[in-house]
Design an enzyme around this catalytic site. Structure first.
Site, PDB file in Angstrom:
ATOM      1  CG  ASP A   1      -1.524   0.952   5.444  1.00  0.00           C
ATOM      2  OD1 ASP A   1      -2.673   1.282   5.724  1.00  0.00           O
ATOM      3  OD2 ASP A   1      -0.733   0.458   6.262  1.00  0.00           O
ATOM      4  CB  THR A   2      -5.515  -0.165  -0.010  1.00  0.00           C
ATOM      5  OG1 THR A   2      -6.483   0.712   0.562  1.00  0.00           O
ATOM      6  CG2 THR A   2      -6.230  -1.304  -0.712  1.00  0.00           C
ATOM      7  CB  VAL A   3      -2.550  -5.049   0.979  1.00  0.00           C
ATOM      8  CG1 VAL A   3      -1.938  -4.479   2.249  1.00  0.00           C
ATOM      9  CG2 VAL A   3      -3.792  -5.886   1.314  1.00  0.00           C
TER      10      VAL A   3
ATOM     11  N   GLY B   1       0.756  -1.228   0.000  1.00  0.00           N
ATOM     12  CA  GLY B   1       0.000   0.000   0.000  1.00  0.00           C
ATOM     13  C   GLY B   1       0.790   1.284   0.000  1.00  0.00           C
TER      14      GLY B   1
END
Length: 404
Positions: A239-241, A55
């Site tokens: 912080d998207t993965v 992210g």
């Protein structure tokens, strides 16, 4: 990863092929190659490419090692699936499970808590071969949201339900939870999904909000709220993965998962669940010369209003991929009229483009598997303006079937 703020984008790539990755100008090849060959084994058609990201966000140097480790594990898990014969969509789901299980990422276990102190997750996955899509939003009580999204995708591929009903591709809230449990995905108490990191961040943010609410109206309150908002968009908030994969058959897939913004309103659904915003995957066809897969990260509202994943995919059909992506990120995102009122445009993407090369058969002397592994933290150059600048890094590799 393309970092559009002063974030760091943590990404890992791993390729199984029969030829080393070749650098390609003007893209910056910052990956290291590691060869692991075994002439005693003769796999048949084993290979693919995996790229994962932890992210866009304020990734501190103190946690860099942990982020790199989880990226490596996620990448390896996807490659193991490819080696076992799985297609791209199953491999990308496997990578996301590993990322969701890490307490250091804002997805699944350890996700940001909302205003009510609860965890609500978003996730989606897209199969470039079938073009089917599955997504869940504001989902609580399930450890791995991507598994629910993937199950929605696979169930939809089976066709209509009884009485001609259309199967769902996007479920939210309690309905998503109940559907998941009814389809064999075990529930997980929300309190067990919180970690000491997410709980401490929630308490810290809650104190900031309470302090802001106690202040008198006027300039000081406006200033404090602005500072609070900026802090909430800090570490661990955006912080998207995600991951993108291509298998040896040329199928692509993409997935994304997120706990959403810290202190978000209950029921808020971010870009990770929205069609064309969180991820995109599309095999080459009569309409498209290239197969593309995209996974995004950043401020969900910004990514939703620009449908960034699909925009990047469309841009990658241009022959000059580097220039097309640069223009798409500048014109469709940073300078987008849909975000004209925003002071900072926050986001990042990983993009995969591939095609089949028509050329002579590979040398009969090529045997075994080469695994080219790398982990990289992409940061904006010094002196650039956060939210108004972008950085592009990348490379080129060639995948070939292993010859016996």
């Amino acid at each position: 990863m393309i970092g559009l703020t002063n974030y760091a984008g943590v990404m890992e790539s791993l390729m199984n092929s029969a030829e080393e990755k070749q650098p390609s100008s003007p893209l910056t090849n910052s990956w290291a190659n590691k060869q692991e060959s075994s002439k005693s084994q003769k796999p048949n058609g084993v290979g693919g490419f995996v790229l994962v990201h932890a992210g866009a966000g304020y990734h501190s140097e103190s946690k860099a090692k942990e982020y790199k480790h989880v990226c490596k594990r996620a990448c390896q898990r996807a490659v193991d699936q490819l080696k076992a014969g799985a297609l791209a969509v199953e491999a990308v789901a496997a990578a996301l499970v590993e990322l969701e299980d890490s307490p250091f990422t804002n997805a699944g276990m350890g996700s940001n808590l909302n205003l009510s102190g609860e965890i609500e997750c978003d996730a989606s996955i897209m199969d470039g071969k079938s073009l089917h899509f599955g997504a869940v939003g504001a989902l609580s009580g399930v450890k791995n949201p991507v598994l629910v999204a993937n199950r929605l995708l696979s169930e939809a591929q089976k066709g209509k339900l009884s009485a001609g009903r259309i199967p769902p591709c996007f479920l939210v809230g309690r309905g998503a939870h109940d559907w998941a449990v009814s389809h064999g995905i075990p529930p997980c108490p929300s309190d067990k999904m919180a970690t000491k990191f997410s709980l401490s961040a929630y308490k810290r943010n809650k104190r900031k909000m309470e302090l802001a609410e106690k202040m008198d109206t006027g300039h000081n309150q406006t200033k404090k709220r602005r500072q609070s908002s900026e802090n909430e968009n800090g570490s661990g908030c955006l912080d998207t993965v995600g991951a993108v994969v291509v298998d040896l058959e040329g199928n692509v897939a993409a997935a994304v998962s997120s706990g959403g913004l810290a202190m978000k309103h209950p029921g808020r659904v971010g870009q990770a669940a929205h069609y064309g915003c969180g991820c995109w995957a599309e095999n080459a066809s009569n309409m498209n010369s290239y197969s593309t897969a995209v996974s995004t990260s950043g401020c969900g509202e910004h990514l939703i209003r620009t449908m960034l994943a699909r925009e990047c995919s469309a841009a990658m059909q241009s022959e000059d991929a580097h220039q097309a992506l640069l223009e798409a990120m500048q014109n469709k995102f940073i300078s987008s009229p849909f975000l004209a009122s925003e002071d900072r445009v926050l986001g990042g993407v990983i993009v995969l483009r591939c095609c089949r090369c028509v050329e002579a058969q590979p040398s009969q002397n090529i045997q075994g598997i080469l695994e080219c592994k790398s982990t990289h933290i992409s940061r904006l150059p010094p002196g650039t303006v956060p939210g108004q600048s972008l950085a592009i890094e990348g490379g080129v590799c060639r995948l070939m079937g292993v010859v016996e």
